[in-house]
Motif scaffolding. Sequence first.
Motif, short mmCIF file in Angstrom:
data_model
loop_
_atom_site.label_atom_id
_atom_site.label_comp_id
_atom_site.label_asym_id
_atom_site.label_seq_id
_atom_site.Cartn_x
_atom_site.Cartn_y
_atom_site.Cartn_z
N TYR A 5 0.85 -1.29 -0.15
CA TYR A 5 -0.02 -0.11 0.03
C TYR A 5 0.74 1.17 0.01
O TYR A 5 2.01 1.23 0.49
N VAL A 6 0.31 2.17 -0.65
CA VAL A 6 1.07 3.71 -0.56
C VAL A 6 -0.03 4.58 0.17
O VAL A 6 -1.21 4.87 -0.29
N LEU A 7 0.37 5.32 0.99
CA LEU A 7 -0.20 6.36 1.76
C LEU A 7 0.31 7.51 1.42
O LEU A 7 1.39 7.74 1.03
N TYR A 8 -0.55 8.73 1.12
CA TYR A 8 -0.26 10.07 0.99
C TYR A 8 -0.80 11.23 1.90
O TYR A 8 -1.91 10.99 2.40
N SER A 9 0.08 11.90 2.24
CA SER A 9 -0.34 13.01 3.24
C SER A 9 -0.50 14.05 2.03
O SER A 9 0.37 14.80 1.83
N GLU A 46 -3.92 9.36 3.72
CA GLU A 46 -5.07 8.61 2.79
C GLU A 46 -4.41 7.67 1.94
O GLU A 46 -3.30 7.65 1.56
N LEU A 47 -5.40 6.46 1.80
CA LEU A 47 -4.95 5.53 1.19
C LEU A 47 -4.90 5.87 -0.25
O LEU A 47 -5.93 6.12 -0.78
N PHE A 48 -3.73 5.91 -0.93
CA PHE A 48 -3.54 6.43 -2.16
C PHE A 48 -3.58 5.15 -3.53
O PHE A 48 -4.14 5.46 -4.35
N TYR A 49 -2.85 4.22 -3.18
CA TYR A 49 -2.80 3.09 -4.07
C TYR A 49 -2.38 1.80 -3.28
O TYR A 49 -1.83 1.90 -2.14
#
Length: 86
Positions: A5-9, A46-49
């Motif tokens: 998973y990739v999270l983004y702020s 936020e969950l981005f990918y």
Amino acid sequence: MFTVYVLYSTVYKKIYINHTADLENRLRSHNALATKENPIRYRTWELFYFEEYETKEEAIAREQELKTDQGREYLWNMIRNRPRII
């Protein structure tokens, strides 16, 4: 099943790449329960990918690919080109 998973702020313009066997709990952990410095500092994530894999070894290999310069550039291009919701 394992998830990369990739999270983004959006506030701090940071990405975080990892893998887990329980995505829902990991998201909760990053945004509410985390005790390590970076997950706390750059909240809210936020969950981005994400991508799912059958084995932990496959997930770790993909995580390592995404953490390379080329992998990070791939993710940043996705972030820059995503549709904006007004």
